[in-house]
Design an enzyme around this catalytic site. Structure first.
Site, mmCIF file in Angstrom:
data_model
loop_
_atom_site.group_PDB
_atom_site.id
_atom_site.type_symbol
_atom_site.label_atom_id
_atom_site.label_comp_id
_atom_site.label_asym_id
_atom_site.label_seq_id
_atom_site.Cartn_x
_atom_site.Cartn_y
_atom_site.Cartn_z
ATOM 1 N NE ARG A 1 -3.622 -2.306 2.598
ATOM 2 C CZ ARG A 1 -3.327 -3.520 3.038
ATOM 3 N NH1 ARG A 1 -2.094 -3.782 3.471
ATOM 4 N NH2 ARG A 1 -4.251 -4.469 3.055
ATOM 5 N NE ARG B 1 -3.068 -3.924 -1.132
ATOM 6 C CZ ARG B 1 -2.415 -4.879 -0.454
ATOM 7 N NH1 ARG B 1 -1.087 -4.945 -0.533
ATOM 8 N NH2 ARG B 1 -3.057 -5.756 0.279
ATOM 9 C CE1 TYR C 1 -8.054 -5.794 -1.918
ATOM 10 C CE2 TYR C 1 -5.758 -6.018 -2.556
ATOM 11 C CZ TYR C 1 -6.715 -5.511 -1.706
ATOM 12 O OH TYR C 1 -6.338 -4.726 -0.651
ATOM 13 C CG HIS D 1 -4.880 -9.677 1.818
ATOM 14 N ND1 HIS D 1 -5.259 -9.717 0.497
ATOM 15 C CD2 HIS D 1 -5.001 -8.375 2.193
ATOM 16 C CE1 HIS D 1 -5.593 -8.504 0.093
ATOM 17 N NE2 HIS D 1 -5.443 -7.677 1.101
ATOM 18 C CE LYS E 1 -6.072 -0.237 5.985
ATOM 19 N NZ LYS E 1 -6.710 0.437 4.835
#
Length: 374
Positions: free
Chosen positions: A210, A303, A335, A326, A239
């Site tokens: 990110r 992404r 995604y 993830h 994140k």
């Protein structure tokens, strides 16, 4: 001929002129068109104002659409056996519309119109609306979850166009970075934002990070990523990752090499406040300066782009999730194929969500090359 399959576009083209040139067509068309008007109740039910009601004329384009719909409706009302009779007079069908005698239900009309040709759900619904208004029938709605073949076809076309745009945008930005920004010097204040934006963009494209994660990397981190294919760090915060030591992966080598080249010449340019919107402003400026026009550009589209290309080239979903850092493959699923195209050929793939529709790799394109570490 047994009549099966006779209701098709070829037969329709044979009948179209005959329907429109029929002596009763214009009269029935005027009646059916007038029945499309929606008079407000406060006028229709008022003894005073109803006498002075002014019927607003339809626009020429509306009348043209209505005429096309009525022709298709009349054709769809004809039984298949009669379609094979060149001498058939169409009185039964014109009587049906003029005197509102139901021959075919709205659902059956939908079926017959879909046999005639592939149409979108919206087009079919508008034609059915015209029919129910003309026949004074209750409103008939095509079910909400229905997607007709033509809708799927157009969706694929739109996705192709969108994916072409994204591919072209990324290549345009990379070319701009390589030809212009690479030569800039951060000693000039005006150039710093572009240099920052270029480095972060290349890191995002090379790792799938990110935007606020990518700006944490150092030149040494890039050296490790390029040389070893992965980097384990306890200083780079990701994140939604609880682990103190996170693993970053080299997904595309060329952008990382370009980022390192620019970063090495401007080693302090990413030293900015932690809580700032500067990276997002830099990203938007980079797109503007590169001449890329996109509606609502978002940094996370990179992404999505990388995830789809990995998955479509045969990388298992679990590994794609791991490369995207993830916690679960369920987080990666949204995604997939949002910005998808087949990198291995010049022809865009036709299956938006078809796992088997794109299995090519992208090793032949320097700007699109990716490698994955275990």
């Amino acid at each position: 001929m047994d009549g099966l399959g006779v209701r098709n576009e070829t037969t329709f083209n044979d009948w179209k002129a005959r329907i429109q040139s029929a002596s009763r067509f214009e009269h029935v068309f005027d009646l059916a068109t007038d029945r499309q008007r929606c008079t407000p109740d406060e006028v229709k039910n008022d003894s005073l104002w109803s006498k002075y009601m002014f019927p607003k004329p339809f626009a020429p384009t509306t009348l043209k659409s209505y005429k096309s719909r009525l022709i298709k409706i009349i054709f769809s009302l004809v039984e298949e056996a009669d379609l094979q009779n060149p001498a058939y007079d169409l009185d039964r069908e014109f009587d049906s519309v003029e005197f509102q005698h139901l021959l075919v239900s709205p659902k059956e009309l939908c079926k017959r119109m879909l046999e005639l040709r592939s149409v979108t759900k919206e087009t079919l619904q508008l034609t059915i609306n015209f029919y129910t208004n003309a026949m004074n029938l209750p409103e008939f709605k095509i079910p909400r979850m229905v997607m007709l073949p033509r809708d799927k076809e157009l969706k694929t076309i739109r996705e192709k166009e969108k994916n072409f745009m994204l591919k072209n945008a990324i290549d345009t930005i990379l070319n701009f970075i390589d030809s212009k920004i690479k030569l800039m010097n951060s000693d000039y204040v005006h150039d710093r934002g572009l240099i920052r934006g270029a480095i972060v963009f290349c890191i995002m494209l090379g790792t799938g990070m990110r935007i606020n994660e990518a700006r944490q990397l150092s030149v040494d981190d890039l050296n490790v990523l390029i040389k070893k294919g992965k980097l384990r760090s306890d200083t780079i915060g990701l994140k939604r990752k609880r682990s103190r030591k996170n693993t970053l992966n080299n997904i595309k080598t060329k952008p990382l090499e370009l980022a390192r080249e620019i970063y090495a010449r401007n080693p302090t340019v990413l030293q900015i406040s932690k809580n700032t919107s500067t990276p997002f402003k830099d990203f938007r400026r980079l797109l503007d300066e590169a001449g890329v026009e996109m509606e609502r550009p978002r940094s996370n589209m990179i992404r999505h782009y990388l995830s789809s290309n990995l998955y479509n080239s045969g990388v298992p979903l679990q590994k794609v999730a791991r490369l995207m850092n993830h916690e679960s493959p369920a987080s990666t699923k949204p995604y997939l194929n949002k910005y998808n195209f087949d990198e291995s050929s010049s022809d865009e793939e036709s299956g938006g969500n078809n796992r088997d529709s794109s299995t090519g790799s992208s090793a032949n394109s320097s700007s699109l090359y990716y490698q994955t570490g275990d």
